[in-house]
Design a protein around this motif. Structure first.
Motif, PDB file in Angstrom:
ATOM      1  N   ASP A 229       0.848  -1.196   0.000  1.00  0.00           N
ATOM      2  CA  ASP A 229       0.000   0.000   0.000  1.00  0.00           C
ATOM      3  C   ASP A 229       0.883   1.245   0.000  1.00  0.00           C
ATOM      4  N   ASP A 283      -9.680   0.563   6.638  1.00  0.00           N
ATOM      5  CA  ASP A 283      -9.067  -0.693   6.182  1.00  0.00           C
ATOM      6  C   ASP A 283      -8.597  -1.525   7.373  1.00  0.00           C
ATOM      7  N   GLN A 284      -7.966  -0.848   8.342  1.00  0.00           N
ATOM      8  CA  GLN A 284      -7.465  -1.565   9.515  1.00  0.00           C
ATOM      9  C   GLN A 284      -8.608  -2.203  10.300  1.00  0.00           C
ATOM     10  N   SER A 287     -11.267  -4.417   7.406  1.00  0.00           N
ATOM     11  CA  SER A 287     -10.711  -5.400   6.475  1.00  0.00           C
ATOM     12  C   SER A 287      -9.599  -6.220   7.118  1.00  0.00           C
ATOM     13  N   ASN A 288      -8.561  -5.533   7.615  1.00  0.00           N
ATOM     14  CA  ASN A 288      -7.425  -6.262   8.202  1.00  0.00           C
ATOM     15  C   ASN A 288      -7.775  -6.895   9.539  1.00  0.00           C
ATOM     16  N   TYR A 448     -16.744   3.679   1.195  1.00  0.00           N
ATOM     17  CA  TYR A 448     -16.170   2.488   1.817  1.00  0.00           C
ATOM     18  C   TYR A 448     -17.254   1.447   2.080  1.00  0.00           C
TER      19      TYR A 448
END
Length: 560
Positions: A229, A283-284, A287-288, A448
């Motif tokens: 990224d 994202d953290q 998703s992650n 998002y």
């Protein structure tokens, strides 16, 4: 006779409990007792000033004692969602207000940990700290030539624990556990928060934060998540100069994320940084499932990139990985659903998501909350911070009173895993607002959420397709097996001769083929309807193709 250290430890413990006991008594008197005897207006009259005095006194206590009291204050300052501005505004300065430890004490601890004098461990160490925090402080340094050649780094930052912080953390946690026990006996609190569990979550995070080996491993895991990224950078860990109490990292000091003047001087528009930062944090979290739980402005830099061929002129550089959080897969799914519902302004969907993630108990009667959420979205949904400031305060107060009555009537609770998630999201919102006063969080949430929805649809389509293929495979093999069975009967391998059985087998074969057609028709039709929302052409093709197995099914039915 107790040693001075032991006496100081007991004095610290008693000081914290005296402060907490008095403040809880004041809160009980004004917020519970006076309203019960009909003096609610009297109690409400001085509430704002009482909140301000409490915050000022806690601020002074935290600065004097340091340790975990600073962390508690920082957490309270980030709770803009539930705490009044009189408290959050007073405590927000705790981020940068910790006095540094004299360098002589830092040198002694570092040399004891590394086993060599600082002059041998590093080519140079700046005695003036670049940052002083509640649990440790950081100094710039240069690696010795041998280590510099081996690691490819020269400029580093050496982070050293505050001497004696282990004992201070133990005392503070003991006091917090005591206060948590008191609060657990207050029904208004106990119905919504498992305070002992919440304190234990805070304790676990705090103990991990003073283990720099753990922090180094966190940094490498975070770097691996964002290795591909270009928006994110992470400092390298110099393991040769790292122990449990000393952490050496690549010096990545750049522009503080909220320093708008420095950003503009570097040709970076702060308003462009805000949505990127929000997206990286999303994202953290969603998703992650592994996230930086302390993303305050002191822990994030904006690093300009010169001559970047990819066209991205800067990166977000994260530091300080002592406080990290993990979102269990089950909770992550619930959070994704909650975000999608919020973006869609779906009051009922949001309430259902709250039930899924455990914020509401399953026994809750949510009809009033659904109506309140629908009203909330209809009036304030989509507004940014700048727009909300223009709303008539009397309208806010009227809605808050109505909404508060609904919330207090329901069994809300704070699940254990939510402490760090709420902190991370609160700090994210605060940083984005500082970067751009007109920042609208909805502008980041909506795309998002749409991406998450596409992923959910993709998973659904994949599941439908997989199931259709499995059924088709079974159905494809079944007639062959029926034919084999008939052949074996005809060859005499199975001594059965029954015209009725043969007719039943034939009907079974035709029924199986009709079943295949019906399943394929349904799968193609549903898949086309889902895909058509994103890709009109492909979705229409799938829906049109579903006619073929439908006609086969109808024709097969007439022959049967």
């Amino acid at each position: 006779m107790a040693s001075p250290d032991a006496a100081g430890t007991r004095a610290r413990y008693r000081r914290i409990l005296r402060f907490a006991g008095w403040q809880l008594t004041v809160a009980w008197w004004f917020e519970l007792f006076l309203p019960r005897i009909g003096l609610a207006r009297l109690a409400a009259r001085g509430r704002s000033e009482r909140m301000r005095r409490f915050a000022q006194r806690f601020h002074a206590l935290a600065v004097e004692l340091g340790g975990l009291m600073i962390k508690v204050g920082q957490f309270m300052s980030s709770r803009l969602d539930v705490l009044p501005p009189e408290i959050t505004a007073e405590l927000e300065g705790l981020q940068d207000e910790v006095p540094p430890v004299p360098f002589a004490a830092i040198r002694a601890l570092a040399e004891a940990e590394l086993g060599v004098p600082l002059e041998r461990a590093f080519a140079a160490v700046d005695e003036t700290p670049v940052a002083a925090a509640s649990l440790g402080q950081a100094h710039r340094a240069r690696l010795a030539p041998a280590e510099a050649a081996e690691t490819g780094l020269e400029a580093v930052v050496v982070k050293v624990q505050r001497p004696g912080i282990d004992a201070i953390v133990d005392v503070d946690l003991a006091a917090l556990r005591k206060v948590g026990g008191w609060l657990s006996r207050v029904r208004l609190v106990a119905d919504r928060v498992d305070m002992p569990a919440l304190v234990e979550e805070f304790a676990q995070t705090s103990l991990q934060e003073i283990d720099y080996l753990h922090e180094g491993a966190n940094a490498e895991r975070f770097a691996a998540d964002f290795a591909a990224d270009e928006r994110v950078a992470v400092p390298e860990v110099v393991w040769e100069r790292t122990t449990r109490r000393v952490l050496t990292l690549q010096d990545v000091t750049a522009i503080k994320v909220t320093d708008a003047t420095a950003l503009r001087a570097a040709g970076i528009d702060p308003a462009e940084v805000a949505p990127v930062f929000a997206a990286v944090m999303f994202d953290q979290l969603f998703s992650n499932g592994y996230f930086h739980a302390d993303p305050h402005p002191g822990n994030i830099f904006v690093t300009p990139i010169e001559g970047d061929a990819a066209g991205h002129p800067w990166r977000l550089t994260f530091i300080d990985f002592g406080m990290m959080g993990e979102v269990p897969s089950g909770l992550r799914g619930g959070l994704r659903t909650l975000l999608i519902a919020a973006a869609a302004r779906d009051g009922k969907g949001l309430v259902n998501a709250m039930l899924d993630v455990g914020v509401l108990l399953p026994s809750a009667d949510t009809s009033e909350l659904e109506r309140a959420m629908t009203h909330l979205f209809a009036r304030f949904g989509g507004m940014g911070f700048a727009e909300l400031r223009e709303v008539d305060p009397r309208e806010f107060r009227a809605f808050a009173a109505q909404f508060g009555d609904v919330v207090r009537s329901l069994p809300f609770q704070l699940p254990e895993d939510f402490l760090l998630i709420v902190r991370a999201m609160s700090l994210t919102s605060g940083v984005c607002s500082a970067l751009d006063p007109g920042f609208n969080l909805w502008d980041s949430v909506e795309p998002y959420a749409a991406q998450l929805l596409r992923e959910e649809r993709g998973d659904l389509l994949q599941d439908v397709g997989k199931q259709a293929l499995e059924i088709a495979g079974i159905a494809w093999r079944l007639p062959k097996r029926v034919d084999e069975l008939v052949t074996r009967v005809q060859d005499g391998d199975i001594a059965v001769s029954s015209p009725r059985l043969e007719r039943r087998i034939a009907r079974l074969e035709r029924g199986t083929r009709r079943l295949i057609g019906a399943v394929l028709f349904g799968a193609l039709l549903i898949a086309g309807a889902i895909v058509r929302a994103e890709d009109v052409v492909f979705g229409t093709v799938l829906m049109a193709a579903s006619v073929v197995p439908l006609l086969y099914t109808l024709a097969g039915g007439r022959r049967g």
